[in-house]
Scaffold this motif. Structure first.
Motif, PDB file in Angstrom:
ATOM      1  N   ASN A 176      30.484  -7.748 -84.359  1.00  0.00           N
ATOM      2  CA  ASN A 176      30.245  -8.193 -82.984  1.00  0.00           C
ATOM      3  C   ASN A 176      29.711  -7.053 -82.131  1.00  0.00           C
ATOM      4  N   ALA A 177      30.310  -5.880 -82.269  1.00  0.00           N
ATOM      5  CA  ALA A 177      29.863  -4.733 -81.475  1.00  0.00           C
ATOM      6  C   ALA A 177      28.442  -4.330 -81.826  1.00  0.00           C
ATOM      7  N   ARG A 178      28.139  -4.281 -83.121  1.00  0.00           N
ATOM      8  CA  ARG A 178      26.782  -3.900 -83.527  1.00  0.00           C
ATOM      9  C   ARG A 178      25.758  -4.920 -83.049  1.00  0.00           C
ATOM     10  N   LEU A 179      26.150  -6.183 -83.023  1.00  0.00           N
ATOM     11  CA  LEU A 179      25.240  -7.230 -82.547  1.00  0.00           C
ATOM     12  C   LEU A 179      24.915  -7.031 -81.070  1.00  0.00           C
ATOM     13  N   LEU A 180      25.943  -6.804 -80.260  1.00  0.00           N
ATOM     14  CA  LEU A 180      25.725  -6.638 -78.823  1.00  0.00           C
ATOM     15  C   LEU A 180      24.918  -5.382 -78.513  1.00  0.00           C
ATOM     16  N   LEU A 181      25.116  -4.315 -79.305  1.00  0.00           N
ATOM     17  CA  LEU A 181      24.375  -3.074 -79.053  1.00  0.00           C
ATOM     18  C   LEU A 181      22.885  -3.218 -79.323  1.00  0.00           C
ATOM     19  N   THR A 182      22.502  -4.230 -80.079  1.00  0.00           N
ATOM     20  CA  THR A 182      21.068  -4.466 -80.297  1.00  0.00           C
ATOM     21  C   THR A 182      20.412  -5.093 -79.079  1.00  0.00           C
ATOM     22  N   GLN A 183      21.238  -5.599 -78.155  1.00  0.00           N
ATOM     23  CA  GLN A 183      20.703  -6.322 -77.002  1.00  0.00           C
ATOM     24  C   GLN A 183      20.746  -5.507 -75.718  1.00  0.00           C
ATOM     25  N   TYR A 184      21.747  -4.623 -75.571  1.00  0.00           N
ATOM     26  CA  TYR A 184      21.933  -3.894 -74.324  1.00  0.00           C
ATOM     27  C   TYR A 184      22.264  -2.430 -74.609  1.00  0.00           C
ATOM     28  N   PRO A 185      21.872  -1.539 -73.695  1.00  0.00           N
ATOM     29  CA  PRO A 185      22.360  -0.155 -73.782  1.00  0.00           C
ATOM     30  C   PRO A 185      23.877  -0.138 -73.584  1.00  0.00           C
ATOM     31  N   ARG A 186      24.534   0.831 -74.155  1.00  0.00           N
ATOM     32  CA  ARG A 186      25.995   0.844 -74.147  1.00  0.00           C
ATOM     33  C   ARG A 186      26.587   0.840 -72.740  1.00  0.00           C
ATOM     34  N   PRO A 187      26.136   1.686 -71.781  1.00  0.00           N
ATOM     35  CA  PRO A 187      26.752   1.645 -70.445  1.00  0.00           C
ATOM     36  C   PRO A 187      26.611   0.270 -69.786  1.00  0.00           C
ATOM     37  N   VAL A 191      29.672  -2.531 -68.738  1.00  0.00           N
ATOM     38  CA  VAL A 191      29.838  -3.104 -67.395  1.00  0.00           C
ATOM     39  C   VAL A 191      29.807  -4.632 -67.453  1.00  0.00           C
ATOM     40  N   ARG A 192      28.930  -5.206 -68.254  1.00  0.00           N
ATOM     41  CA  ARG A 192      28.868  -6.669 -68.376  1.00  0.00           C
ATOM     42  C   ARG A 192      30.179  -7.225 -68.956  1.00  0.00           C
ATOM     43  N   LEU A 193      30.718  -6.558 -69.966  1.00  0.00           N
ATOM     44  CA  LEU A 193      31.973  -7.015 -70.558  1.00  0.00           C
ATOM     45  C   LEU A 193      33.126  -6.896 -69.572  1.00  0.00           C
ATOM     46  N   LEU A 194      33.159  -5.792 -68.811  1.00  0.00           N
ATOM     47  CA  LEU A 194      34.211  -5.619 -67.809  1.00  0.00           C
ATOM     48  C   LEU A 194      34.090  -6.670 -66.715  1.00  0.00           C
ATOM     49  N   ASN A 195      32.871  -6.917 -66.255  1.00  0.00           N
ATOM     50  CA  ASN A 195      32.674  -7.934 -65.230  1.00  0.00           C
ATOM     51  C   ASN A 195      33.085  -9.314 -65.723  1.00  0.00           C
ATOM     52  N   GLN A 196      32.774  -9.638 -66.983  1.00  0.00           N
ATOM     53  CA  GLN A 196      33.162 -10.939 -67.517  1.00  0.00           C
ATOM     54  C   GLN A 196      34.684 -11.078 -67.566  1.00  0.00           C
ATOM     55  N   ALA A 197      35.371  -9.919 -67.757  1.00  0.00           N
ATOM     56  CA  ALA A 197      36.834  -9.946 -67.771  1.00  0.00           C
ATOM     57  C   ALA A 197      37.415  -9.854 -66.367  1.00  0.00           C
ATOM     58  N   GLY A 198      36.537  -9.853 -65.340  1.00  0.00           N
ATOM     59  CA  GLY A 198      37.010  -9.815 -63.963  1.00  0.00           C
ATOM     60  C   GLY A 198      37.315  -8.427 -63.459  1.00  0.00           C
ATOM     61  N   VAL A 199      36.833  -7.408 -64.113  1.00  0.00           N
ATOM     62  CA  VAL A 199      37.092  -6.021 -63.706  1.00  0.00           C
ATOM     63  C   VAL A 199      35.854  -5.481 -62.996  1.00  0.00           C
ATOM     64  N   PRO A 200      36.004  -5.002 -61.737  1.00  0.00           N
ATOM     65  CA  PRO A 200      34.851  -4.396 -61.050  1.00  0.00           C
ATOM     66  C   PRO A 200      34.444  -3.099 -61.759  1.00  0.00           C
ATOM     67  N   ALA A 201      33.178  -2.956 -61.995  1.00  0.00           N
ATOM     68  CA  ALA A 201      32.673  -1.761 -62.674  1.00  0.00           C
ATOM     69  C   ALA A 201      31.180  -1.626 -62.420  1.00  0.00           C
ATOM     70  N   ARG A 202      30.698  -0.428 -62.566  1.00  0.00           N
ATOM     71  CA  ARG A 202      29.262  -0.176 -62.431  1.00  0.00           C
ATOM     72  C   ARG A 202      28.903   1.094 -63.183  1.00  0.00           C
ATOM     73  N   VAL A 203      27.599   1.264 -63.417  1.00  0.00           N
ATOM     74  CA  VAL A 203      27.073   2.470 -64.074  1.00  0.00           C
ATOM     75  C   VAL A 203      26.694   3.483 -62.993  1.00  0.00           C
ATOM     76  N   VAL A 204      27.192   4.685 -63.138  1.00  0.00           N
ATOM     77  CA  VAL A 204      26.801   5.776 -62.245  1.00  0.00           C
ATOM     78  C   VAL A 204      26.187   6.877 -63.102  1.00  0.00           C
ATOM     79  N   ASN A 205      25.358   7.674 -62.474  1.00  0.00           N
ATOM     80  CA  ASN A 205      24.669   8.747 -63.190  1.00  0.00           C
ATOM     81  C   ASN A 205      25.222  10.097 -62.763  1.00  0.00           C
ATOM     82  N   GLY A 206      25.395  10.966 -63.738  1.00  0.00           N
ATOM     83  CA  GLY A 206      25.939  12.285 -63.457  1.00  0.00           C
ATOM     84  C   GLY A 206      25.154  13.375 -64.146  1.00  0.00           C
ATOM     85  N   LEU A 207      25.279  14.574 -63.610  1.00  0.00           N
ATOM     86  CA  LEU A 207      24.595  15.751 -64.152  1.00  0.00           C
ATOM     87  C   LEU A 207      25.657  16.757 -64.582  1.00  0.00           C
ATOM     88  N   MET A 208      25.642  17.114 -65.870  1.00  0.00           N
ATOM     89  CA  MET A 208      26.575  18.124 -66.382  1.00  0.00           C
ATOM     90  C   MET A 208      26.025  19.504 -66.013  1.00  0.00           C
TER      91      MET A 208
END
Length: 783
Positions: A176-187, A191-208
């Motif tokens: 299941n995980a490998r299937l989904l990774l073919t469709q979307y980037p991991r971050p 976020v889509r999985l968290l949102n479907q579970a009702g958890v607020p989340a978003r992708v933020v960008n950071g610089l190391m």
């Protein structure tokens, strides 16, 4: 000449350097030490895109005050563009606009950030959770399965997010995980999985943030919310929490870069860390640029990162000067150890030492095989370069496979310098033997280690980067008074070719009626190398030397030859191929000043005066006289030994004997910078040495002043049993070892000559020298 100009120059450099350094400290509050101040990061974002030829609008997300960081200043560079800063509920953006743009465009945004551990981020507003997260079949089934399984193994949104990340790890990823990774980037997928579970989340960008890094990219993180709390999660490892060196770029999950009217857009980041006084950092007071405010910080950050390392090179150069000039340590190449020390800074000392020894050892083994192929120098060095690259690549891959990540840093070694080091050590091994290789190799490694320790010192790194006046102070310390006061003043550089090129010296001497060793022939092209054997066939003994060589390097002495080979004074036999390879090396500039292409001179072997046979071993003794303004001021005889392989070269182990200017009697013997009273091979007492035809030799040396027009030079002469005194070569930059052999400094004699009027004849100048510089030495006192 007065000593004032030299001391004035050194004084000006020192005063200027100290003044500029003090000004930087007082006026701009730049600290003396690296640890007492506040850390500030300077980050530069470089936006590149290709404009379509019409209007263009560029939006770039900007950093804000956040946990651990506070924005101090911002600057942009965008010629011809309009600029405005937008703030939409804490989401800051820079917007550039232009009516018409064509071709490649480059925009800059730089920001100064104070490292403030107590700084808190403004409250983050959770994003709205979509009512419905749409999935296509069969992705919806896979998403529900992963959500259900992760939900069972979690207790709150944060542990739930961590479990989700674990489902997509390389080890635990199921179908299941490998299937989904073919469709979307991991971050985005998380976020889509968290949102479907009702958890607020978003992708933020950071610089190391890493000091001195260039052309870096942003990395995505997942920000998960629960009520008024939020947590950053690494979408790759699942680690929770925010690293201390992570800077969030942008806010609210906005896109980092948007370009209208262009294509192939990208943004890269360069960063550098430095210290500023806390008061200056907090008050954010930037002084106006003035002529005295020379600072590397005014350059783009990418160049600052380069200069942070470049400014350490004078420290390494000072270490080399101290070790080579004052102590006398031999190195393979003058400043090669400095470049190796720079590599050590990147690799760490232990890893660098192991890597250097491995590469050089393997390179020498392979180079020894190449020597049997009789390749020309350029082809041979090219092969060595390729070999070094292959060795470094092999070691890097091997280190990676073995899990030795430190071994990957071996790629920082300067490959061209390493290749030349291997080539020169191999030549040295063939000509001087393994002992000299160990001496020069060990000296190079010791110098590199000491230079590394100096250059890697935190205080020194801080001072060189923040105070450019230090460079002037270093220059004052490095200056050699002899070069400025005597060589620089009395030797016109336009006359140097007359003495740097032995062929020109020989022709000039013949024009002035001065005897030199007979010239058998010259080899000027690689095509002519094959005719060397025929050239010397009728001459039992001969010498091959580079026309532009120095320090006795590249001189090959053949005592006699037969059908089986060419015999050196040591008895070592060379083949025709060895002879041709040596000539080829000369032509390629291996021994010449500056490595420039050279000419090989083939001269008749000198039959030295038999009265000197007890004082030399398998070689021709020569006389070095320092001539200043036409006055012979100091002299020595150099006696060949077994250690010097029959060459009258002090650096290679010959014995130096100081000579009395008045009589030609021996004053003091020295070998390897240590006093010696007898010859190491013949055992003959040096106190009995008296040079024949001494007055003739002095007159010959003094006449070279008119012949060359050089006021400060070294004359090298020999006594031939058939032709008497002969001129070997001249040197416009004679070394100072003659002071060791005489046990006396040159300066008092040079000062006395400077006070003499010009226009005296050769005979008058020689008579003056014999009167005023006569002395009794240690050897006569001992006998």
């Amino acid at each position: 000449m007065s000593r004032l100009p030299f001391y004035l120059l050194v004084g000006v450099l020192l005063v200027t350097g100290v003044a500029v350094t003090l000004y930087r400290h007082i006026a701009f509050e730049v600290p003396w030490t690296p640890g007492e101040q506040r850390q500030v990061w300077e980050i530069e974002a470089q936006v590149n895109f290709v404009a379509d030829g019409g209007p263009a609008k560029i939006d770039l997300a900007l950093p804000t005050h956040q946990q651990g960081f506070r924005v101090l200043t911002e600057n942009t560079a965008s010629s011809g563009y309009g600029l405005s800063f937008l703030d939409d509920q804490g989401a800051r953006r820079a917007q550039w606009a232009i009516r018409e743009a064509t071709g490649t465009q480059r925009l800059y945004y730089s920001v100064q950030l104070l490292v403030a551990p107590g700084a808190k981020a403004p409250p983050a507003v959770p994003p709205e959770v979509p009512r419905d997260v749409a999935w296509e079949r069969p992705y919806d089934t896979a998403a529900r399965a992963i959500i259900a399984r992760s939900h069972q193994r979690s207790a709150d949104p944060f542990t739930f997010a961590r479990e989700l990340v674990g489902r997509f790890s390389d080890d635990d990823a199921g179908e299941n995980a490998r299937l989904l990774l073919t469709q979307y980037p991991r971050p985005e997928l998380l976020v889509r999985l968290l949102n479907q579970a009702g958890v607020p989340a978003r992708v933020v960008n950071g610089l190391m943030l890493e000091d001195g890094r260039r052309r870096q990219s942003l990395t995505p993180w997942v920000q998960v919310f629960e009520n008024d709390r939020s947590m950053l999660i690494d979408p790759v490892t699942g680690e929770q929490g925010r690293p201390d060196n992570l800077l969030l770029w942008g806010a609210g999950g906005q896109s980092v870069l948007e370009v209208e009217g262009g294509s192939r857009s990208q943004v890269t980041f360069s960063m550098i860390r430095h210290n500023e006084p806390a008061a200056v950092a907090v008050r954010n007071q930037l002084a106006e640029d003035t002529l005295l405010n020379f600072s590397i910080h005014s350059l783009p950050l990418e160049e600052q990162s380069l200069f942070k390392t470049i400014l350490l090179i004078p420290i390494g150069a000072l270490v080399v000067v101290l070790l080579r000039v004052l102590i006398g340590i031999k190195t393979s190449g003058t400043f090669m150890p400095v470049l190796i020390a720079l590599a050590f800074i990147q690799t760490t000392l232990f890893t660098g030492l192991i890597g250097f020894l491995l590469v050089v050892a393997v390179g020498l083994v392979i180079r020894s095989y190449l020597s049997h192929l009789n390749l020309l120098l350029v082809a041979r060095v090219s092969a060595v370069i390729i070999t070094v690259i292959a060795i470094i690549s092999l070691f890097s891959v091997l280190a990676y496979r073995l899990g030795l990540n430190a071994g990957l840093t071996i790629t920082f070694f300067p490959m061209i310098i390493l290749s030349w080091t291997i080539e020169r050590m191999s030549i040295l091994w063939e000509e001087e033997g393994p002992k000299e290789v160990l001496i020069q190799g060990g000296g190079s490694l010791l110098t590199a280690v000491l230079a590394y320790l100096a250059m890697n010192n935190p205080w020194i790194r801080h001072l060189t980067f923040n105070f450019l006046g230090v460079q002037l102070i270093l220059m004052a310390l490095i200056l050699n008074r002899r070069n400025i006061r005597y060589i620089g003043r009395y030797n016109d550089r336009s006359r140097y070719p007359l003495v740097d090129d032995k062929l020109k010296t020989k022709l000039l001497a013949q024009q002035h009626g001065i005897t030199t060793p007979a010239l058998i022939g010259t080899v000027t092209t690689q095509f002519d190398v094959k005719r060397v054997a025929a050239m010397v066939d009728a001459h039992p003994g001969f010498v091959i030397k580079p026309a532009k060589g120095s320090g006795g390097k590249g001189i090959l002495v053949i005592e006699h030859h037969d059908g089986d080979g060419y015999i050196k004074p040591s008895g070592h036999r060379l083949q025709r191929e060895d002879l041709e390879r040596h000539v080829s090396n000369i032509l390629s500039g291996l021994y010449s000043l500056g490595g420039t292409p050279d000419v090989a001179l083939v001269e008749s072997l000198i039959a030295f005066d038999e009265t000197l046979s007890a004082y030399t071993y398998e070689g021709v003794p020569d006389v070095r006289v320092i001539v200043f303004k036409g006055y012979p001021v100091m002299a020595m005889m150099r006696l060949s030994t077994a250690a010097s392989d029959g060459k009258a070269n002090l650096h290679q182990g010959a014995v130096g004997v100081g000579l009395d200017i008045a009589s030609g009697l021996a004053l003091r013997g020295v070998q390897h910078d240590r006093p010696r009273s007898d010859h190491p091979d013949t055992g003959h007492d040096l106190a009995s040495l008296r040079v024949p035809a001494w007055d003739t030799l002095l007159n010959l040396a003094a006449s070279c002043y008119e012949m060359t027009g050089l006021g400060y030079l070294g004359t090298d002469m020999v006594l031939d049993r058939h032709h008497g005194p002969m001129l070997l070569e001249l040197n416009a930059r004679p070394g100072l070892a003659i002071q060791m052999t005489n046990g006396e400094g040159l300066r008092p004699r040079l000062d006395l000559v400077e006070r003499q009027p010009d226009g005296k004849s050769v005979a008058e100048r020689v008579a003056f020298a014999q009167t005023h510089f006569a002395r009794r030495g240690e050897l006569q006192a001992a006998s």
